[in-house]
Design a protein around this motif. Structure first.
Motif, PDB file in Angstrom:
ATOM      1  N   ASP A   1      12.882 -43.345  28.691  1.00 44.13           N
ATOM      2  CA  ASP A   1      13.898 -44.379  28.495  1.00 44.13           C
ATOM      3  C   ASP A   1      15.296 -43.772  28.422  1.00 44.13           C
ATOM      4  OD1 ASP A   1      14.283 -47.238  27.983  1.00 44.13           O
ATOM      5  OD2 ASP A   1      15.132 -46.533  26.091  1.00 44.13           O
ATOM      6  N   SER A   2      15.401 -42.598  27.773  1.00 48.26           N
ATOM      7  CA  SER A   2      16.715 -41.957  27.650  1.00 48.26           C
ATOM      8  C   SER A   2      17.113 -41.198  28.906  1.00 48.26           C
ATOM      9  CB  SER A   2      16.701 -40.991  26.462  1.00 48.26           C
ATOM     10  OG  SER A   2      15.772 -39.962  26.694  1.00 48.26           O
TER      11      SER A   2
ATOM     12  N   VAL B   1       9.455 -30.324  24.281  1.00 46.03           N
ATOM     13  CA  VAL B   1      10.598 -30.181  23.366  1.00 46.03           C
ATOM     14  C   VAL B   1      11.363 -28.890  23.703  1.00 46.03           C
ATOM     15  CG1 VAL B   1      11.282 -29.922  20.954  1.00 46.03           C
ATOM     16  CG2 VAL B   1       9.456 -31.475  21.547  1.00 46.03           C
TER      17      VAL B   1
ATOM     18  N   THR C   1      10.026 -42.707  24.987  1.00 47.53           N
ATOM     19  CA  THR C   1      11.439 -42.651  24.578  1.00 47.53           C
ATOM     20  C   THR C   1      12.214 -41.663  25.450  1.00 47.53           C
ATOM     21  OG1 THR C   1      10.775 -41.065  22.914  1.00 47.53           O
ATOM     22  CG2 THR C   1      11.102 -43.305  22.165  1.00 47.53           C
ATOM     23  N   TYR C   2      11.539 -40.595  25.871  1.00 49.10           N
ATOM     24  CA  TYR C   2      12.216 -39.598  26.707  1.00 49.10           C
ATOM     25  C   TYR C   2      12.435 -40.114  28.128  1.00 49.10           C
ATOM     26  CZ  TYR C   2      11.150 -36.478  22.848  1.00 49.10           C
ATOM     27  OH  TYR C   2      11.065 -35.916  21.606  1.00 49.10           O
TER      28      TYR C   2
ATOM     29  N   LEU D   1      13.188 -29.447  27.108  1.00 50.21           N
ATOM     30  CA  LEU D   1      14.335 -30.353  26.963  1.00 50.21           C
ATOM     31  C   LEU D   1      15.432 -29.705  26.134  1.00 50.21           C
ATOM     32  CD1 LEU D   1      12.596 -33.796  26.284  1.00 50.21           C
ATOM     33  CD2 LEU D   1      13.653 -33.030  28.402  1.00 50.21           C
TER      34      LEU D   1
ATOM     35  N   PRO E   1      20.628 -37.229  23.224  1.00 55.65           N
ATOM     36  CA  PRO E   1      20.442 -38.195  24.331  1.00 55.65           C
ATOM     37  C   PRO E   1      19.607 -39.412  23.922  1.00 55.65           C
ATOM     38  CG  PRO E   1      20.024 -35.974  25.096  1.00 55.65           C
ATOM     39  CD  PRO E   1      20.156 -35.891  23.604  1.00 55.65           C
ATOM     40  N   GLN E   2      18.695 -39.213  22.961  1.00 61.60           N
ATOM     41  CA  GLN E   2      17.879 -40.359  22.524  1.00 61.60           C
ATOM     42  C   GLN E   2      18.682 -41.328  21.672  1.00 61.60           C
ATOM     43  OE1 GLN E   2      13.918 -40.246  21.536  1.00 61.60           O
ATOM     44  NE2 GLN E   2      13.530 -38.257  22.435  1.00 61.60           N
TER      45      GLN E   2
ATOM     46  N   GLN F   1      15.814 -38.389  29.892  1.00 62.49           N
ATOM     47  CA  GLN F   1      15.607 -36.940  29.776  1.00 62.49           C
ATOM     48  C   GLN F   1      14.444 -36.477  30.652  1.00 62.49           C
ATOM     49  OE1 GLN F   1      15.715 -37.686  25.454  1.00 62.49           O
ATOM     50  NE2 GLN F   1      16.465 -35.603  25.289  1.00 62.49           N
TER      51      GLN F   1
ATOM     52  N   GLY G   1      20.695 -43.154  24.035  1.00 62.59           N
ATOM     53  CA  GLY G   1      19.856 -44.107  24.777  1.00 62.59           C
ATOM     54  C   GLY G   1      19.462 -45.332  23.979  1.00 62.59           C
TER      55      GLY G   1
ATOM     56  N   VAL H   1      17.650 -32.333  22.349  1.00 60.72           N
ATOM     57  CA  VAL H   1      16.513 -33.256  22.427  1.00 60.72           C
ATOM     58  C   VAL H   1      16.890 -34.630  21.882  1.00 60.72           C
ATOM     59  CG1 VAL H   1      14.195 -33.742  21.524  1.00 60.72           C
ATOM     60  CG2 VAL H   1      14.739 -31.472  22.382  1.00 60.72           C
TER      61      VAL H   1
ATOM     62  N   PRO I   1       1.794 -41.834  24.979  1.00 57.50           N
ATOM     63  CA  PRO I   1       2.535 -42.982  24.414  1.00 57.50           C
ATOM     64  C   PRO I   1       3.823 -42.598  23.694  1.00 57.50           C
ATOM     65  CG  PRO I   1       0.207 -43.195  23.932  1.00 57.50           C
ATOM     66  CD  PRO I   1       0.398 -41.840  24.532  1.00 57.50           C
ATOM     67  N   GLU I   2       3.844 -41.427  23.052  1.00 59.05           N
ATOM     68  CA  GLU I   2       5.050 -41.071  22.291  1.00 59.05           C
ATOM     69  C   GLU I   2       6.167 -40.518  23.177  1.00 59.05           C
ATOM     70  OE1 GLU I   2       4.151 -36.973  20.156  1.00 59.05           O
ATOM     71  OE2 GLU I   2       2.380 -38.233  20.173  1.00 59.05           O
TER      72      GLU I   2
END
Lengths: 218, 281
Positions: free
Chosen positions: B216-217, B185, B213-214, B188, A117-118, B219, A121, A114, B209-210
């Motif tokens: 953006d990466s 979670v 990031t996923y 992933l 990758p962040q 995933q 990124g 999890v 909203p949270e």
């Protein structure tokens, strides 16, 4: 009987109105339907766990397919209930410990998959050229550069805010941490706005049910 | 309280609820054609399904119940509509709350009748699983051994034509989860991270909203942001369903909230000013 059957629609409409009656004031009808809803949901869950999981995954293999060692699962599960006795509650720790071990092992794999990758990124080019943009992108290189700079500023400032190892006395550190706090406020504002939208969506769904399915309007 | 604006602080909440109800009812009956831009998040889900390998199966995972169906039901509906339009075979699976297996199945059955989709041949319901981590790890290795039987007819998965050639997650074209919980979670961490299966997520607006990031990466390939995401997806599919209608009352109710927050703050400011004046003589 499907829920779209007239009886199902009437039950749904009465239940919806009874639960909404709390808006006016606390009343017995609301309490009745609240308890009905919780009881139905709990009963439904117990039934579903048996028919969808325990029966096909445990009972049938154990009783019909000769996989008798599954009987030990019952023993392991029953140990959890020893927590209710003073004399034997130590036995529940065996099952709890085994479960914690499984969960910890799984979370090792999950955490890496999890978060790595962040972290990867978060390394972003601060100056983006056109050939770095994906084909068909509507963002200009300058726009993407500004976006990436903003991203890096926010991630650094927010992480600085959560850096508690020493007191924030240095002026640069204080300013960065304060910026991080401000960015967090923006994020909480976005989450609050989204929460309101979610609650409105739930209300609209119920109102539409009452109007369309029950009263036949719209 | 001489100034009527100062009374804004103590308006009976029942009046506010009544105004909200009127706005919602009027918004549903008289939809205003408001502009709705399709964001890259919804487009990501659309493109993941649009580009899915027709030889593979799509997993539609659900973790929601009646309490969030206002958002999660339209999200499930638009995803299933797209899958059926593309004639992709799919499997439903439910975690967390067993209500979701029934609610998603009702939607699938309704849409299957409209799109001539046959159970067992074009789609299947794998049912509810209480053990999320164990099931997901099992899907990576062997789907038939993990799920064993379907939810409706209780027959072995291998007997169904829809499961022909489907052995593990490598045979899955897209994983789409519609959820009122943070189950992403698990997906992933236990499936997507080790197999790179394309993963799309449709959460409630509270959670959305949270999750940027996923996206953006990379995933997550895409995300349906609550009811707004479902409305955007309807636009991409070129249909005008419930969410397209619901966007008007959603927008109007948010405007009402802005106005009430503004008036409430003004009322508080006016009361404070009056108190200060009183204290100064």
């Amino acid at each position: 009987m499907e829920w779209s059957h007239p009886v199902g629609v009437w039950v749904g409409a009465i239940g919806t109105l009874a639960l909404f009656s709390l808006i006016y004031r606390e009343n017995r009808l609301y309490r009745l339907f609240e308890h009905l809803f919780i009881g139905l949901a709990a009963g439904y869950t117990i039934k579903a766990v048996w028919t969808e999981t325990l029966r096909p995954q445990w009972w049938v293999p154990m009783t019909s397919e000769g996989r008798w060692p599954w009987v030990f699962a019952l023993f392991g599960g029953a140990l959890f209930y020893t927590i209710f006795t003073r004399k034997y509650n130590w036995m529940s720790r065996i099952s709890i410990g085994a479960l914690l071990g499984f969960a910890a092992g799984q979370s090792f794999q999950a955490t890496a998959n999890v978060y790595i990758p962040q972290i990867r990124g978060s390394f972003k080019a601060l100056w983006v050229t056109r050939d770095m943009l994906p084909p068909g992108s509507l963002v200009t290189p300058l726009g993407q550069s500004l976006n990436n700079i903003l991203f890096v500023v926010i991630i650094v400032s927010v992480m600085t805010y959560f850096f508690f190892s020493f007191e924030h006395r240095n002026k640069a550190l204080m300013t960065t941490a304060r910026t991080g706090r401000l960015m967090l406020m923006f994020a909480f504002g976005a989450i609050f706005g989204s929460t309101v939208m979610a609650r409105m969506a739930l209300l609209i769904d119920r109102v539409w049910f009452l109007m369309n399915k029950w009263l036949g309007i719209g | 309280m001489s100034n009527p604006l100062q009374r804004l602080e103590s308006i009976d909440r029942r009046i506010l609820y009544a105004v909200l109800l009127i706005i919602v009812v009027v918004g549903l009956l008289v939809p205003i054609p408001l502009p709705l831009a399709v964001g890259p998040q919804a487009r990501g889900v659309y493109e993941a399904i649009e580009n899915a390998d027709p030889g593979k199966i799509v997993i539609v995972s659900t973790l929601w119940s009646a309490s969030t169906q206002g958002e999660n039901s339209p999200q499930t509906r638009v995803i299933l509509q797209h899958l059926m339009r593309k004639r992709l075979r799919f499997a439903l699976i439910a975690f967390g709350d067993p209500q979701s297996t029934t609610l998603a199945q009702e939607l699938a059955e309704e849409l299957a009748r409209e799109n001539s989709y046959e159970y067992g041949k074009d789609w299947i319901n794998w049912g509810f699983r209480a053990d999320i981590a164990g099931t997901l790890k099992g899907l990576v290795k062997d789907i038939n051994e993990t799920i064993k039987t379907d939810s409706i007819k209780k027959r072995p998965l291998s007997e169904y034509p829809v499961m022909q050639g489907i052995h593990n997650v490598k045979d899955v074209g897209v994983i789409a989860e519609v959820s009122a919980s943070g189950n992403y979670v698990s997906w992933l961490g236990l499936v997507v991270g080790s197999t790179n299966a394309p993963f799309c997520y449709a959460p409630t607006s509270v959670m959305a909203p949270e999750l940027y990031t996923y996206l953006d990466s990379g995933q997550m390939k895409g995300m349906l942001f609550g009811i707004k995401g479902a409305a955007e997806y309807e636009r991409l599919l070129g249909i005008r369903g419930f969410t397209t209608r619901a966007i008007t009352p959603v927008s109007l109710s948010l405007v009402l909230l802005f106005v009430l927050i503004g008036l409430g703050n003004y009322g508080m400011y006016a009361a404070k000013k009056r108190d200060q004046k009183g204290a100064n003589g």
